[in-house]
Design a protein around this motif. Structure first.
Motif, short mmCIF file in Angstrom:
data_model
loop_
_atom_site.label_atom_id
_atom_site.label_comp_id
_atom_site.label_asym_id
_atom_site.label_seq_id
_atom_site.Cartn_x
_atom_site.Cartn_y
_atom_site.Cartn_z
N GLY A 76 0.04 -6.99 -1.17
CA GLY A 76 0.59 -7.50 0.09
C GLY A 76 -0.11 -6.79 1.23
O GLY A 76 0.10 -5.60 1.43
N GLY A 77 -0.95 -7.51 1.97
CA GLY A 77 -1.73 -6.88 3.03
C GLY A 77 -3.20 -7.15 2.75
O GLY A 77 -3.59 -7.52 1.63
N VAL A 78 -4.00 -6.95 3.79
CA VAL A 78 -5.42 -7.23 3.65
C VAL A 78 -6.17 -6.00 3.12
O VAL A 78 -7.09 -6.11 2.32
CB VAL A 78 -6.00 -7.77 4.99
N GLY A 79 -5.75 -4.81 3.54
CA GLY A 79 -6.43 -3.57 3.13
C GLY A 79 -6.13 -3.24 1.68
O GLY A 79 -4.96 -3.12 1.30
N HIS A 117 3.03 2.74 10.34
CA HIS A 117 2.28 1.67 9.65
C HIS A 117 3.15 0.41 9.52
O HIS A 117 3.47 -0.03 8.40
CB HIS A 117 1.82 2.16 8.26
N ASN A 170 0.80 -1.23 0.00
CA ASN A 170 0.00 0.00 0.00
C ASN A 170 0.83 1.28 0.00
O ASN A 170 0.37 2.31 -0.43
CB ASN A 170 -1.06 0.00 1.11
N ARG A 186 -6.80 2.21 9.42
CA ARG A 186 -6.33 3.17 8.43
C ARG A 186 -6.55 4.57 9.00
O ARG A 186 -7.53 4.82 9.70
CB ARG A 186 -7.10 3.03 7.12
N THR A 216 2.35 -5.08 10.23
CA THR A 216 2.66 -6.43 9.71
C THR A 216 4.16 -6.67 9.57
O THR A 216 4.57 -7.73 9.09
CB THR A 216 2.02 -6.62 8.31
N VAL A 235 -1.83 -11.70 8.05
CA VAL A 235 -1.38 -10.46 8.68
C VAL A 235 -1.93 -10.28 10.10
O VAL A 235 -1.51 -9.40 10.84
CB VAL A 235 -1.80 -9.21 7.86
O1 LIG Z 1 -3.61 -3.97 5.19
C1 LIG Z 1 -2.77 -4.58 5.83
O2 LIG Z 1 -2.77 -5.82 5.93
C2 LIG Z 1 -1.67 -3.83 6.50
O3 LIG Z 1 -2.07 -2.56 6.84
C3 LIG Z 1 -0.45 -3.77 5.60
O4 LIG Z 1 -0.70 -2.95 4.54
#
Ligand SMILES: O=C(O)[C@H](O)CO
Length: 325
Positions: free
Chosen positions: A77-80, A289, A55, A241, A292, A103
């Motif tokens: 890479g990441g859930v968001g 941030h 992100n 976020r 993770t 994560v």
């Molecule tokens: O979204 C997520 O998994 C974390 O914030 C890493 O971007």
């Protein structure tokens, strides 16, 4: 390897951790950094089948996406995935994937770290300890009791649930607010009580923990009105976020004593401008941030990105596809 499909990634080396995981990517993809790509776009563009993206540094602007005729997937890479325009990318026939699950533990650990650091003044304690002017340690770094206090978790997905699990170990009373009530088994596993009303949770909690995804519904979820409902002794912790919180309202609430403190792993933007008031408030701790960012979780994340991207490139069923709403 020569025959591997090509994948475009953010700059290698810009963030140290990417170098530690390059081996996972190069096993299955021929990696080209965005910087190298830009040296000769017409030469590279036809070969790129995947974009691997984080992100903080997304090479996913429309002009780039439309210049890649073989592109099959944007693997995040990441859930968001709030930094990706999923409907637009999907409209190009390109899949979007993310990395849920892997994560959650590291993010929940970070959430607890922030909560504890804020309550027990760990950052201030470090500063006093290393300050060359310190000649004796005064008994002034009084913190606030975590054990037995009330934690209100907003967003009870996998991360929220893991935060609750950890908080149970601190004998905290756990409230949660979520779009959907979790099953009784899920609630009992962590001793959490559902609050249908978020206002009720805000009024009752000593620590308010934000663990929601960023969506149009959660943008600005915590604003002036919500902060005014919190206890003057409460702390806001955010691992979701930055845009979930109205930052101007947060600054005001922290300055006026509407709430006691904030501990933030996420802000908007990241990093904050160097003259941002949040950076000067004594009752705020901020991390960049890094929820993770452990070696183990980062390797798992990258492995999941690669698995997702490979499945998309090979036309197989994709483990973690994000469909447009
Ligand atoms: O979204 C997520 O998994 C974390 O914030 C890493 O971007």
């Amino acid at each position: 390897m020569e025959d591997n499909p090509w994948a475009l990634i953010s700059e290698v080396g810009e963030q140290g951790y990417i170098e530690d995981v390059t081996d996972i990517m190069t096993q299955h993809f021929r990696i080209i950094s965005h910087r190298d790509f830009l040296q000769n776009p017409p030469l590279h563009a036809p070969k790129i089948q995947a974009i691997l993206v984080w992100n903080a540094c997304p090479p996913t602007e429309p002009s780039l996406l439309t210049s890649l005729p073989a592109l099959k997937v944007v693997a995040n890479g990441g859930v968001g995935i709030d930094h990706l325009d999923v409907p637009y990318i999907s409209s190009l026939g390109v899949k979007v994937t993310n990395t849920p699950g892997v994560v959650s533990d590291a993010t929940a650990d970070m959430a607890m770290g922030l909560l504890l650091a804020s309550a027990r003044k760990i950052v201030e304690g470090h500063q006093v300890s290393v300050d060359p002017k310190t000649t004796h340690i005064p008994q002034c770094l009084m913190g606030y009791e975590v054990t037995g206090s009330t934690l209100g978790i907003i967003g009870m997905g996998d991360i929220g649930h893991k935060i609750a699990r950890r908080s149970k170990g601190f004998d905290m009373k756990i409230l949660y607010h979520n779009r959907r009530k979790r099953s009784v088994e899920d609630e009992e596993a962590v001793g959490a009580t559902y609050c249908e009303s978020m206002d009720d949770l805000l009024r009752r909690s000593d620590f308010v923990m934000l663990a929601v995804n960023l969506t149009p519904e959660t943008t600005g979820l915590i604003s002036r009105r919500e902060l005014s409902l919190m206890k003057p002794t409460a702390t806001l912790v955010n691992v979701s976020r930055g845009l979930v919180v109205d930052q101007d309202a947060l600054v005001e609430a922290l300055q006026s004593g509407t709430i006691r403190a904030a501990a933030l792993d996420v802000t908007h933007p990241e990093p904050l401008p160097r003259d941002h008031p949040l950076l000067r408030l004594p009752n705020v701790i901020i991390t960049p941030h890094v929820g993770t960012n452990t070696y183990t979780t980062t390797r798992r994340m990258v492995q999941t990105m690669v698995d997702n991207a490979l499945a998309a490139v090979n036309g197989q069923s994709i483990p973690n596809e994000v469909k447009p709403k």
